[in-house]
Design an enzyme around this catalytic site. Structure first.
Site, short mmCIF file in Angstrom:
data_model
loop_
_atom_site.label_atom_id
_atom_site.label_comp_id
_atom_site.label_asym_id
_atom_site.label_seq_id
_atom_site.Cartn_x
_atom_site.Cartn_y
_atom_site.Cartn_z
N ASP A 15 6.24 22.66 42.14
CA ASP A 15 7.31 22.14 41.19
C ASP A 15 7.35 22.19 39.83
O ASP A 15 6.08 22.21 39.45
CB ASP A 15 7.61 20.65 41.74
N ASN A 17 9.08 24.74 37.78
CA ASN A 17 9.52 26.11 37.32
C ASN A 17 10.57 25.93 36.42
O ASN A 17 10.54 26.46 35.12
CB ASN A 17 9.67 27.10 38.24
N TRP A 20 9.69 24.14 32.98
CA TRP A 20 8.70 25.03 32.21
C TRP A 20 9.55 25.66 31.50
O TRP A 20 9.28 25.99 30.24
CB TRP A 20 7.94 25.71 33.13
N SER A 60 12.88 25.33 49.72
CA SER A 60 13.57 24.47 50.75
C SER A 60 14.75 24.68 51.41
O SER A 60 15.70 25.65 50.89
CB SER A 60 13.66 23.10 50.20
N ASN A 63 17.41 23.92 48.64
CA ASN A 63 17.55 24.73 47.51
C ASN A 63 18.62 25.73 47.69
O ASN A 63 18.89 26.47 46.44
CB ASN A 63 16.08 25.74 47.15
N TRP A 64 19.15 26.12 49.01
CA TRP A 64 20.16 26.95 49.08
C TRP A 64 21.40 26.37 48.14
O TRP A 64 22.46 27.10 47.85
CB TRP A 64 20.85 27.13 50.46
N ARG A 66 21.60 25.25 45.35
CA ARG A 66 21.44 25.60 43.82
C ARG A 66 22.37 26.69 43.41
O ARG A 66 22.97 27.34 44.32
CB ARG A 66 20.02 26.10 43.50
N ARG A 183 1.23 18.05 44.88
CA ARG A 183 2.56 18.33 44.21
C ARG A 183 2.51 18.48 42.70
O ARG A 183 1.94 17.47 42.22
CB ARG A 183 3.90 17.32 44.44
#
Ligand code: IPE
Ligand code: IPE
Ligand code: MG
Length: 245
Positions: A15, A17, A20, A60, A63-64, A66, A183
């Protein structure tokens, strides 16, 4: 570190990204791209250490949801990763596996994934599992469905459906028990990752964003793991006794 204090199976929730990239005023996708370098380094280090199984949470079920552009970018990066890493995975005797609703992935990801899974089937130095379109609850629900189907078909008696039996229907049943869950990014939650399998895993939360996570950080996590006493419900004295023999 002695072999017995080394976890057999490590899971990582990769986790941070997006943060960052945001810190650098760059699009989120650049963070995901940078994260692929961490995957390479950690995979290599894990294999060199002799860890038997490494499971990486890459995408995940949730995450679809997003933005479509980010999802599409992630899918392209996944394809790139599978193509670019093929030689490294094969040369190092790594078996590639996948967890999750793989059918939901676009064919341009599924193709190199299936190909590499098939090609690496006989490799035995380490199993690298990518959790893709994966959710722990979804995985347990699927296992329950499969068990129910066997009960209906008369293959399994419902009174025999113990926790151990149900665990056998999970896609992780062939992997060693999950020993350590890491994590990155400072978040202290599990976000639907391996809910069943973490029952007795040691949890380590690291304040480093995934694109900055390198083998030195992994070594520190392993040191923390080795310093902990895993009791599995027993007392400290019982554990000391069993390790004496
Ligand atoms: C993890 O990084 C990668 C995926 C979930 C695909 P994030 O994209 O969640 O990064 P943050 O949490 O927004 O920083
Ligand atoms: C978990 O991270 C999923 C992956 C690392 C692939 P998320 O960034 O999606 O989790 P939440 O939304 O912060 O809980
Ligand atoms: Mg995140």
């Amino acid at each position: 570190m002695t072999a017995s204090s080394l976890p057999r199976h490590v899971g990582i929730i990769m986790d941070g990204n997006g943060r960052w990239a945001q810190l650098r005023n760059r699009p989120r996708l650049e963070g995901h791209r940078a994260g692929a370098d961490s995957v390479r380094d950690i995979t290599r280090a894990a294999r060199q250490l002799g860890i038997e199984a490494l499971t990486l949470y890459a995408f995940s079920s949730q995450n679809w949801a997003r933005p479509a552009e980010e999802v599409a970018g992630l899918m392209h990066l996944l394809r790139e990763f599978l193509i670019d890493e093929r030689a490294e995975i094969m040369d190092n005797g790594i078996r590639l596996e996948a967890l999750g609703d793989i059918e939901k992935l676009p064919p341009f990801v599924r193709e190199p994934l299936d190909e590499l899974r098939a090609a690496s089937r006989g490799n035995s130095s380490m199993v690298l599992t990518l959790a893709l379109s994966y959710g722990g609850r979804e995985s347990i629900a699927k296992a329950a469905c499969a068990a129910a189907r066997d009960i209906a078909a008369g293959i399994l008696r419902f009174e025999d459906l113990s926790a151990e039996r149900l665990g056998g229907y999970l896609p992780t049943a062939t992997l060693p028990q999950l020993d350590l869950l890491i994590r990155t990014s400072g978040e202290q939650r599990v976000s639907n990752f391996m809910l069943w399998e973490i029952a007795y895993a040691e949890l380590v939360f690291v304040d480093v964003l995934w694109p900055e996570f390198r083998r030195e950080h992994l070594y520190r996590c392993l040191e923390q793991y080795a310093a902990r006493e895993r009791r599995f419900g027993m007392t400290s004295a019982q554990i000391a006794e069993s390790s004496d023999v």
